[in-house]
Design a protein around this motif. Sequence first.
Motif, PDB file in Angstrom:
ATOM      1  N   LEU A 314       0.875  -1.295  -0.239  1.00  0.00           N
ATOM      2  CA  LEU A 314       0.133   0.107  -0.103  1.00  0.00           C
ATOM      3  C   LEU A 314       1.051   1.141   0.071  1.00  0.00           C
ATOM      4  CD1 LEU A 314      -3.019  -0.820   2.407  1.00  0.00           C
ATOM      5  CD2 LEU A 314      -2.913  -0.584  -0.107  1.00  0.00           C
ATOM      6  N   HIS A 315       2.225   1.279   0.323  1.00  0.00           N
ATOM      7  CA  HIS A 315       2.987   2.302   0.534  1.00  0.00           C
ATOM      8  C   HIS A 315       3.583   2.755  -0.916  1.00  0.00           C
ATOM      9  CE1 HIS A 315       2.678   2.883   4.631  1.00  0.00           C
ATOM     10  NE2 HIS A 315       2.533   1.668   4.643  1.00  0.00           N
ATOM     11  N   THR A 316       3.576   1.651  -1.848  1.00  0.00           N
ATOM     12  CA  THR A 316       4.068   2.035  -3.299  1.00  0.00           C
ATOM     13  C   THR A 316       3.531   3.515  -3.908  1.00  0.00           C
ATOM     14  OG1 THR A 316       2.437   0.496  -4.486  1.00  0.00           O
ATOM     15  CG2 THR A 316       4.542  -0.219  -3.860  1.00  0.00           C
ATOM     16  N   LEU A 317       4.188   4.119  -4.426  1.00  0.00           N
ATOM     17  CA  LEU A 317       4.021   5.430  -4.997  1.00  0.00           C
ATOM     18  C   LEU A 317       3.510   5.139  -6.523  1.00  0.00           C
ATOM     19  CD1 LEU A 317       6.626   8.210  -3.351  1.00  0.00           C
ATOM     20  CD2 LEU A 317       4.051   7.741  -2.752  1.00  0.00           C
ATOM     21  N   ILE A 318       2.262   5.835  -6.900  1.00  0.00           N
ATOM     22  CA  ILE A 318       1.677   5.587  -8.267  1.00  0.00           C
ATOM     23  C   ILE A 318       1.941   6.878  -8.787  1.00  0.00           C
ATOM     24  CG2 ILE A 318      -0.234   4.951  -9.665  1.00  0.00           C
ATOM     25  CD1 ILE A 318       0.741   2.688  -7.703  1.00  0.00           C
ATOM     26  N   ASP A 319       2.833   6.824 -10.077  1.00  0.00           N
ATOM     27  CA  ASP A 319       2.786   8.092 -10.918  1.00  0.00           C
ATOM     28  C   ASP A 319       1.608   8.225 -11.810  1.00  0.00           C
ATOM     29  OD1 ASP A 319       3.630  10.157 -12.732  1.00  0.00           O
ATOM     30  OD2 ASP A 319       5.366  10.170 -11.534  1.00  0.00           O
ATOM     31  N   GLU A 320       0.613   9.138 -11.722  1.00  0.00           N
ATOM     32  CA  GLU A 320      -0.279   8.904 -12.589  1.00  0.00           C
ATOM     33  C   GLU A 320      -0.505  10.207 -13.228  1.00  0.00           C
ATOM     34  OE1 GLU A 320      -5.068   7.362 -13.012  1.00  0.00           O
ATOM     35  OE2 GLU A 320      -4.591   8.775 -11.573  1.00  0.00           O
ATOM     36  N   ASP A 355       7.190  14.353  -1.514  1.00  0.00           N
ATOM     37  CA  ASP A 355       6.680  13.844  -2.818  1.00  0.00           C
ATOM     38  C   ASP A 355       5.259  13.869  -3.147  1.00  0.00           C
ATOM     39  OD1 ASP A 355       6.057  12.205  -4.946  1.00  0.00           O
ATOM     40  OD2 ASP A 355       8.178  10.899  -4.653  1.00  0.00           O
ATOM     41  N   PRO A 356       4.865  14.708  -4.185  1.00  0.00           N
ATOM     42  CA  PRO A 356       3.381  14.911  -4.361  1.00  0.00           C
ATOM     43  C   PRO A 356       2.619  13.628  -4.595  1.00  0.00           C
ATOM     44  CG  PRO A 356       4.473  16.038  -6.183  1.00  0.00           C
ATOM     45  CD  PRO A 356       5.574  15.420  -5.078  1.00  0.00           C
ATOM     46  N   ARG A 357       3.265  12.582  -5.045  1.00  0.00           N
ATOM     47  CA  ARG A 357       2.592  11.415  -5.894  1.00  0.00           C
ATOM     48  C   ARG A 357       1.707  10.622  -4.673  1.00  0.00           C
ATOM     49  NH1 ARG A 357       7.311   8.001  -8.248  1.00  0.00           N
ATOM     50  NH2 ARG A 357       8.408   8.824  -6.317  1.00  0.00           N
ATOM     51  N   LEU A 358       0.583  10.005  -5.233  1.00  0.00           N
ATOM     52  CA  LEU A 358      -0.217   9.274  -3.965  1.00  0.00           C
ATOM     53  C   LEU A 358       0.339   7.871  -4.110  1.00  0.00           C
ATOM     54  CD1 LEU A 358      -3.820  10.587  -5.364  1.00  0.00           C
ATOM     55  CD2 LEU A 358      -2.353  11.711  -3.562  1.00  0.00           C
ATOM     56  N   ARG A 359       0.026   7.394  -2.901  1.00  0.00           N
ATOM     57  CA  ARG A 359       0.355   5.771  -2.433  1.00  0.00           C
ATOM     58  C   ARG A 359      -0.868   5.044  -3.053  1.00  0.00           C
ATOM     59  NH1 ARG A 359       1.145   8.343   2.362  1.00  0.00           N
ATOM     60  NH2 ARG A 359      -0.648   7.446   3.322  1.00  0.00           N
ATOM     61  N   LEU A 360      -0.655   3.856  -3.294  1.00  0.00           N
ATOM     62  CA  LEU A 360      -1.711   2.781  -3.684  1.00  0.00           C
ATOM     63  C   LEU A 360      -2.590   2.916  -2.792  1.00  0.00           C
ATOM     64  CD1 LEU A 360      -2.901   0.645  -5.734  1.00  0.00           C
ATOM     65  CD2 LEU A 360      -1.132  -1.028  -4.495  1.00  0.00           C
ATOM     66  N   GLY A 361      -2.528   2.762  -1.566  1.00  0.00           N
ATOM     67  CA  GLY A 361      -3.472   2.900  -0.494  1.00  0.00           C
ATOM     68  C   GLY A 361      -4.421   3.872  -0.640  1.00  0.00           C
ATOM     69  N   GLU A 362      -3.693   5.034  -0.945  1.00  0.00           N
ATOM     70  CA  GLU A 362      -4.855   6.411  -1.121  1.00  0.00           C
ATOM     71  C   GLU A 362      -5.795   6.069  -2.205  1.00  0.00           C
ATOM     72  OE1 GLU A 362      -2.408  10.301   0.421  1.00  0.00           O
ATOM     73  OE2 GLU A 362      -1.211   9.127  -0.865  1.00  0.00           O
ATOM     74  N   TYR A 363      -5.290   5.533  -3.298  1.00  0.00           N
ATOM     75  CA  TYR A 363      -6.359   5.344  -4.316  1.00  0.00           C
ATOM     76  C   TYR A 363      -7.324   4.260  -3.850  1.00  0.00           C
ATOM     77  CZ  TYR A 363      -3.591   7.509  -8.085  1.00  0.00           C
ATOM     78  OH  TYR A 363      -2.841   8.558  -8.928  1.00  0.00           O
ATOM     79  N   TRP A 364      -6.848   3.490  -3.359  1.00  0.00           N
ATOM     80  CA  TRP A 364      -7.775   2.351  -2.909  1.00  0.00           C
ATOM     81  C   TRP A 364      -8.762   2.789  -1.862  1.00  0.00           C
ATOM     82  CZ3 TRP A 364      -8.745  -2.098  -4.938  1.00  0.00           C
ATOM     83  CH2 TRP A 364      -9.595  -3.025  -4.295  1.00  0.00           C
ATOM     84  N   ASP A 365      -8.323   3.605  -0.778  1.00  0.00           N
ATOM     85  CA  ASP A 365      -9.293   4.244   0.252  1.00  0.00           C
ATOM     86  C   ASP A 365     -10.324   4.790  -0.446  1.00  0.00           C
ATOM     87  OD1 ASP A 365      -7.881   2.853   2.235  1.00  0.00           O
ATOM     88  OD2 ASP A 365      -6.611   4.613   2.776  1.00  0.00           O
TER      89      ASP A 365
END
Length: 522
Positions: A314-320, A355-365
């Motif tokens: 869940l802590h991996t950062l996603i660059d979208e 780092d302004p990227r969101l974590r996978l966990g934030e997308y999921w939540d």
Amino acid sequence: MTVSGSSSTPTPLLDYYDGRALLIVGGSGLVGTAICWKLVTSTNVKQIYVLVRGGEERLWKQWTSYLQETEITTLRNSNIITPIDGDACNSKELGITSVDLLATLRSTVSIIVNLAHNSRLLSTLFEIKSTNIDPALYVASFALSFPHLSRFVYASSAYANSHLHLKHDGLVTNINEEVYPAEPQEILSVAQTPPSTLTAEYLARTAEAEYAALSTTGTTPLYSAGVLFSASTYAKHLTERLLLSRYPPLGLPHLMIFRPSCIGPALREPCPAFEILGSTPLTTLISAAISAPTDALLLPTRGTTNRSDDPVGLHTLIDEIPVDLCANQLIAHIAHGTTGPVHAISSVGTPDQPDPRLRLGEYWDEYANCVPYVQRPVNLEWLDIDAVLRNVPSSDSELQLTPIVRMYAHLGSTFTFANGKTRQLWEEGMGEMEQGLIPFWVVGREEALCALRLRKKRTRQAIATEFKKMEIFVGIDGTNDGDGEKGGGSGDAITKYRKSGVLLPMATSVPVGEGIVLPTLA
């Protein structure tokens, strides 16, 4: 170019397009649409030729299906868009049969942008050769016949080099703006540095050897070794090297290899949250997950943890990167004359800003509760992808990697893509006015979160209407539900594939609790 209200303000980057003609191959897709919109509304470009199968009728039909009426009117009334009936898969003049049209293109077009990409999921590498690799070579060969060509762009992917995660420990993988080799011994040896023989000749020779093997056997020794995530990303990696090998004229003054990260819905243009369903991987992933008949989603990660409340993945950062910002970066780099590999990423951090990227966990939540009628939680479960990738057996066993798991292995690492070329262009090559007209970045985490929340309505629409139509859920070969339809399978088959990290995609016969692994991020 004159800017409304500021006619005396210089905009040299946008002025580059004054009176120019472009050919965009694959212009009806997500990125192509955003580019056409921005060029029409913000530059004095003379003509945009859009190559699309089915020509004018199909282009406007597609755009009408996902653009608003006012946006369609703007594009039509500009008289700048000229659809061309053609096919990048056709090696003879890209399927353009009109001699007069070919003569007009060659006499007027100075910029060619190849965005064409067939995104059929779970295609074999040999199928992708015919739909993605060969067409890219055909377009490049076609481009060499244009006497006034000043820019040629091949749209690759930042994830084309995602196999480099095997050379890094931990969650973070750094990828530079360069063309990497793809030798098994180099990828599998974490400590080994690239060889001194890493020259243009070396890259060309290895690429041609891989292409020859692919043409005769349907695969390559490298891909068969099992160390690469997916056929799609490997195809991009191979195509980059083949372009440098076969078309040296493009590789010197003309060729830009444009590598966007994970493309997401628009931040602002043509309208907020604009996307084409199926073309934005994270919308596809999470929408499908929360609408599937399952209570578990299995994802790969660089490490696992026994703490169910704080899994490492869940802590991996996603660059979208929003598609409009992706289009802006490409338009600016073309005008600037940037060549070689260019990463297009969503945002940049500074020493005084996290780092302004969101974590996978934030997308999921954000997504987990966006569909009111989903009464059950969907839990994330984790597969140690390194254990699989580093120990790929030759026989059929629990650790054998299958195509579906390869595709989502990207989620298991935080990929940090170097973007020095874009950062330098922003800081040194653009004035304040141009930075306002063609913004590059998501400004901080709050803007990223606001954009994420804005798109949830679109996600609900996707779940309710579109996903049953999309051919992204496919069964595993060799299993069927007794009625001859792929996608079901016996309980034994499901158990077998669950052990290997592959679970049957959406099908009514999949029991709740068996989970689902979904299509590609790249």
